[in-house]
Every structure is written in C-alpha cells, then in structure tokens.
Design a protein around this motif. Structure first.
Motif, PDB file in Angstrom:
ATOM      1  N   VAL A 111     -11.217  -2.298   1.654  1.00  0.00           N
ATOM      2  CA  VAL A 111     -10.778  -3.410   2.497  1.00  0.00           C
ATOM      3  C   VAL A 111      -9.272  -3.532   2.327  1.00  0.00           C
ATOM      4  CG1 VAL A 111     -10.841  -5.904   2.899  1.00  0.00           C
ATOM      5  CG2 VAL A 111     -12.961  -4.669   2.424  1.00  0.00           C
ATOM      6  N   GLU A 112      -8.560  -3.307   3.416  1.00  0.00           N
ATOM      7  CA  GLU A 112      -7.107  -3.479   3.412  1.00  0.00           C
ATOM      8  C   GLU A 112      -6.838  -4.960   3.664  1.00  0.00           C
ATOM      9  OE1 GLU A 112      -3.211  -1.048   4.138  1.00  0.00           O
ATOM     10  OE2 GLU A 112      -5.043  -0.747   2.987  1.00  0.00           O
ATOM     11  N   HIS A 113      -6.375  -5.648   2.631  1.00  0.00           N
ATOM     12  CA  HIS A 113      -6.199  -7.103   2.716  1.00  0.00           C
ATOM     13  C   HIS A 113      -4.963  -7.405   3.556  1.00  0.00           C
ATOM     14  CE1 HIS A 113      -6.888 -11.221   1.475  1.00  0.00           C
ATOM     15  NE2 HIS A 113      -5.601 -11.319   1.200  1.00  0.00           N
ATOM     16  N   LEU A 114      -5.174  -8.007   4.716  1.00  0.00           N
ATOM     17  CA  LEU A 114      -4.084  -8.184   5.673  1.00  0.00           C
ATOM     18  C   LEU A 114      -3.517  -9.597   5.689  1.00  0.00           C
ATOM     19  CD1 LEU A 114      -5.587  -6.117   8.643  1.00  0.00           C
ATOM     20  CD2 LEU A 114      -3.940  -5.382   6.912  1.00  0.00           C
ATOM     21  N   ASP A 115      -3.855 -10.399   4.688  1.00  0.00           N
ATOM     22  CA  ASP A 115      -3.368 -11.778   4.620  1.00  0.00           C
ATOM     23  C   ASP A 115      -2.502 -11.972   3.384  1.00  0.00           C
ATOM     24  OD1 ASP A 115      -4.436 -13.123   6.894  1.00  0.00           O
ATOM     25  OD2 ASP A 115      -6.420 -13.071   5.964  1.00  0.00           O
ATOM     26  N   PRO A 116      -1.498 -12.863   3.477  1.00  0.00           N
ATOM     27  CA  PRO A 116      -0.687 -13.162   2.298  1.00  0.00           C
ATOM     28  C   PRO A 116      -1.449 -14.007   1.282  1.00  0.00           C
ATOM     29  CG  PRO A 116       0.002 -14.514   4.165  1.00  0.00           C
ATOM     30  CD  PRO A 116      -0.996 -13.536   4.690  1.00  0.00           C
ATOM     31  N   GLU A 117      -2.544 -14.647   1.726  1.00  0.00           N
ATOM     32  CA  GLU A 117      -3.337 -15.496   0.850  1.00  0.00           C
ATOM     33  C   GLU A 117      -4.763 -14.957   0.782  1.00  0.00           C
ATOM     34  OE1 GLU A 117      -3.047 -19.375   2.534  1.00  0.00           O
ATOM     35  OE2 GLU A 117      -0.926 -19.619   2.022  1.00  0.00           O
ATOM     36  N   LEU A 118      -5.572 -15.582  -0.061  1.00  0.00           N
ATOM     37  CA  LEU A 118      -6.972 -15.201  -0.168  1.00  0.00           C
ATOM     38  C   LEU A 118      -7.789 -16.487  -0.205  1.00  0.00           C
ATOM     39  CD1 LEU A 118      -8.313 -12.390  -2.494  1.00  0.00           C
ATOM     40  CD2 LEU A 118      -9.718 -14.246  -1.646  1.00  0.00           C
ATOM     41  N   GLU A 119      -8.464 -16.769   0.896  1.00  0.00           N
ATOM     42  CA  GLU A 119      -9.251 -17.994   1.008  1.00  0.00           C
ATOM     43  C   GLU A 119     -10.518 -17.887   0.159  1.00  0.00           C
ATOM     44  OE1 GLU A 119      -8.204 -20.576   2.567  1.00  0.00           O
ATOM     45  OE2 GLU A 119      -6.582 -19.770   3.787  1.00  0.00           O
ATOM     46  N   SER A 162      -7.168  -3.049  -1.158  1.00  0.00           N
ATOM     47  CA  SER A 162      -5.815  -2.486  -1.106  1.00  0.00           C
ATOM     48  C   SER A 162      -4.830  -3.450  -0.443  1.00  0.00           C
ATOM     49  CB  SER A 162      -5.824  -1.151  -0.354  1.00  0.00           C
ATOM     50  OG  SER A 162      -6.287  -1.322   0.970  1.00  0.00           O
ATOM     51  N   SER A 163      -3.557  -3.122  -0.577  1.00  0.00           N
ATOM     52  CA  SER A 163      -2.464  -3.921  -0.007  1.00  0.00           C
ATOM     53  C   SER A 163      -2.477  -5.372  -0.470  1.00  0.00           C
ATOM     54  CB  SER A 163      -2.500  -3.878   1.529  1.00  0.00           C
ATOM     55  OG  SER A 163      -2.107  -2.616   2.008  1.00  0.00           O
ATOM     56  N   VAL A 164      -2.873  -5.576  -1.727  1.00  0.00           N
ATOM     57  CA  VAL A 164      -2.873  -6.933  -2.287  1.00  0.00           C
ATOM     58  C   VAL A 164      -1.442  -7.288  -2.688  1.00  0.00           C
ATOM     59  CG1 VAL A 164      -3.729  -8.406  -4.145  1.00  0.00           C
ATOM     60  CG2 VAL A 164      -5.242  -6.711  -3.087  1.00  0.00           C
ATOM     61  N   PRO A 165      -0.878  -8.359  -2.127  1.00  0.00           N
ATOM     62  CA  PRO A 165       0.517  -8.706  -2.437  1.00  0.00           C
ATOM     63  C   PRO A 165       0.740  -8.925  -3.932  1.00  0.00           C
ATOM     64  CG  PRO A 165      -0.301 -10.001  -0.581  1.00  0.00           C
ATOM     65  CD  PRO A 165      -1.477  -9.289  -1.165  1.00  0.00           C
ATOM     66  N   GLU A 166       1.906  -8.528  -4.394  1.00  0.00           N
ATOM     67  CA  GLU A 166       2.260  -8.647  -5.811  1.00  0.00           C
ATOM     68  C   GLU A 166       2.081 -10.071  -6.314  1.00  0.00           C
ATOM     69  OE1 GLU A 166       3.580  -6.846  -9.245  1.00  0.00           O
ATOM     70  OE2 GLU A 166       4.166  -5.792  -7.415  1.00  0.00           O
ATOM     71  N   GLU A 167       2.439 -11.038  -5.461  1.00  0.00           N
ATOM     72  CA  GLU A 167       2.436 -12.436  -5.886  1.00  0.00           C
ATOM     73  C   GLU A 167       1.070 -13.110  -5.764  1.00  0.00           C
ATOM     74  OE1 GLU A 167       3.509 -12.171  -1.544  1.00  0.00           O
ATOM     75  OE2 GLU A 167       4.073 -11.136  -3.396  1.00  0.00           O
ATOM     76  N   LEU A 168       0.086 -12.398  -5.212  1.00  0.00           N
ATOM     77  CA  LEU A 168      -1.239 -12.985  -5.005  1.00  0.00           C
ATOM     78  C   LEU A 168      -2.049 -12.940  -6.305  1.00  0.00           C
ATOM     79  CD1 LEU A 168      -3.333 -14.207  -3.090  1.00  0.00           C
ATOM     80  CD2 LEU A 168      -4.071 -11.893  -2.531  1.00  0.00           C
ATOM     81  N   LYS A 169      -2.385 -14.111  -6.803  1.00  0.00           N
ATOM     82  CA  LYS A 169      -3.212 -14.195  -8.022  1.00  0.00           C
ATOM     83  C   LYS A 169      -4.677 -14.278  -7.607  1.00  0.00           C
ATOM     84  CE  LYS A 169      -3.644 -16.678 -12.258  1.00  0.00           C
ATOM     85  NZ  LYS A 169      -4.327 -16.966 -13.089  1.00  0.00           N
ATOM     86  N   LYS A 184     -17.342  -6.672 -11.369  1.00  0.00           N
ATOM     87  CA  LYS A 184     -17.617  -5.265 -11.659  1.00  0.00           C
ATOM     88  C   LYS A 184     -17.524  -4.476 -10.365  1.00  0.00           C
ATOM     89  CE  LYS A 184     -20.755  -6.018 -15.556  1.00  0.00           C
ATOM     90  NZ  LYS A 184     -22.139  -5.851 -16.040  1.00  0.00           N
ATOM     91  N   GLY A 185     -17.017  -3.248 -10.477  1.00  0.00           N
ATOM     92  CA  GLY A 185     -16.981  -2.378  -9.306  1.00  0.00           C
ATOM     93  C   GLY A 185     -15.807  -2.597  -8.388  1.00  0.00           C
ATOM     94  N   LEU A 186     -14.874  -3.454  -8.771  1.00  0.00           N
ATOM     95  CA  LEU A 186     -13.712  -3.747  -7.921  1.00  0.00           C
ATOM     96  C   LEU A 186     -12.448  -3.126  -8.496  1.00  0.00           C
ATOM     97  CD1 LEU A 186     -12.185  -5.260  -5.646  1.00  0.00           C
ATOM     98  CD2 LEU A 186     -12.086  -7.235  -7.178  1.00  0.00           C
ATOM     99  N   THR A 187     -11.739  -2.379  -7.660  1.00  0.00           N
ATOM    100  CA  THR A 187     -10.413  -1.873  -7.997  1.00  0.00           C
ATOM    101  C   THR A 187      -9.407  -2.540  -7.067  1.00  0.00           C
ATOM    102  OG1 THR A 187     -11.246   0.282  -8.711  1.00  0.00           O
ATOM    103  CG2 THR A 187      -8.923   0.164  -8.097  1.00  0.00           C
ATOM    104  N   VAL A 188      -8.358  -3.099  -7.624  1.00  0.00           N
ATOM    105  CA  VAL A 188      -7.332  -3.788  -6.837  1.00  0.00           C
ATOM    106  C   VAL A 188      -6.075  -2.942  -6.812  1.00  0.00           C
ATOM    107  CG1 VAL A 188      -5.937  -5.887  -6.620  1.00  0.00           C
ATOM    108  CG2 VAL A 188      -8.295  -6.038  -7.433  1.00  0.00           C
TER     109      VAL A 188
END
Length: 211
Positions: A14-22, A46-53, A62-66
C-alpha cells in the motif's frame, strides 16, 4: 528490515498517499498486516512520511514492513512483476495473474466515497493494471480479495461478496456502507476489528466525515 524478496511469497504494497494516517486507516492496515502474516504473505506500507508517527497498533503489528521509500525506488528492478490494482483497468484480476506477478500494489485508491481516482498517481508510473470489479471496496477488502485470487487461487466469480451492507447504529438508526465486502463464514461482512465501533462513534458526524 523485513525481507522484501518476493520470491518467498506474494507481497502486498500500500503506497500511503496521505500526509496523515486516520484511525480508520490504521485499523485497515493492521488487519491487512495480520491477515498477510497468517497467510504467509508480506505487507509493505510504502511512502510513509518521515514525520508520520505510526499509532501503537501498527508499531506492534506482525507482518508489517514500513518504508519511507516509494514503490519505484524499492522495486526499481522488478517493475514487470508489479501489478497495480486499478479501478480503471481494462482487465479483471484472475488466478493466472498469480503466476505473472509477485507484487500487488494499492494506492489511496479505495475507501473514498465517491472515488477520487487517486490511483492516477501510480498509474502514471507505468505499472500493469488489473481491476477488482465494478463496486468500490475498502483497502483491506481489496487486499483480501487480491490475496484470495492470486495466492489462494479462488476464482474471481467464486469470491463471496456483500454489497452496501447496513450497519445498525442503535435501535432506531442504521447506516448503509457504500462499499463491497467479503462475506465471512458467519454471513456478515468482514471488517477490521473495531471498525464498527468507530463508525458508530462517528455516526453523528456522518459517514462522509469518517472517510
């Protein structure tokens, strides 16, 4: 860092296309990670912004790679093995696509009502596209259906669906979900754990605000 070599199993990205994560997205992503882990598949966000916690549930999933990198950089030498799940594609996904592709790519493409065609950002990158039918799905449903077809080899016309189910808010109110879901063994639509509670909690805002 998890092994990203697709030769050891199918990879769902999943290419994360938002600056936030709801919150609703974090529930979907956690469900995707859990189901992929149980199925011996990989889930890459993928494409998780550096500043996104990331929320706590995803930090422990488990099973998630960021990855902060995008799909083009991660799989630069495997473009022909990447299949973009695209509502605008001319061809529906088939079980045979499990022999052709190793990596299945999703963008912020599903779960919007009405759809915003955010897949266009990924379509421009030239990946081969496949469609999952004419009815809009949530992201976790799209990954679930794709995995059933290409990994479990369930024929497209054998996937059990529930379209636009009604969820009971209280004894007097219900809301109709504008999406297609996979039907579970209990006959109910498969949704992430906690999603119905979140929808009920946010029902006063209206479904449009939730999405």
């Amino acid at each position: 860092m998890a092994n990203l070599d697709p030769s050891s199993g199918k990879t769902f990205v999943v290419e994360h296309l938002d600056p936030e994560l709801e919150e609703w997205s974090s529930l979907e992503y956690f469900t995707i990670a859990s189901e992929c882990h149980d199925a011996g598949a990989k889930f890459l966000l993928s494409s998780v912004p550096e500043e996104l916690k990331l929320p706590a549930n995803l930090q422990q999933a488990k099973g998630l790679t960021v990855e902060k990198r995008g799909i083009e950089e991660i799989y630069a030498d495997q473009k022909e093995k990447v299949c973009l799940l695209d509502p605008a594609a001319a061809t529906d996904l088939s079980t045979e696509d499990g022999d052709t592709f190793d990596i299945f790519l999703f963008g912020g493409i599903l779960g919007d009502d009405p759809p915003r065609d955010r897949t266009s950002e990924l379509r421009k990158k030239g990946y081969q596209g496949r469609r999952l039918g004419p009815v809009q799905m949530t992201t976790d449903t799209a990954v679930r259906v794709t995995r059933m077809i290409v990994q479990d080899r369930v024929p497209v016309d054998k996937v059990p669906y529930i379209d636009h189910p009604e969820l009971k808010i209280n004894k007097n109110e219900s809301t109709q979900m504008p999406f297609r879901y996979v039907k579970g063994k209990d006959g109910q639509p498969i949704m992430p754990e906690g999603m119905v509670d979140l929808i009920v909690k946010d029902s006063e805002k209206g479904l449009g605000d939730l999405l």
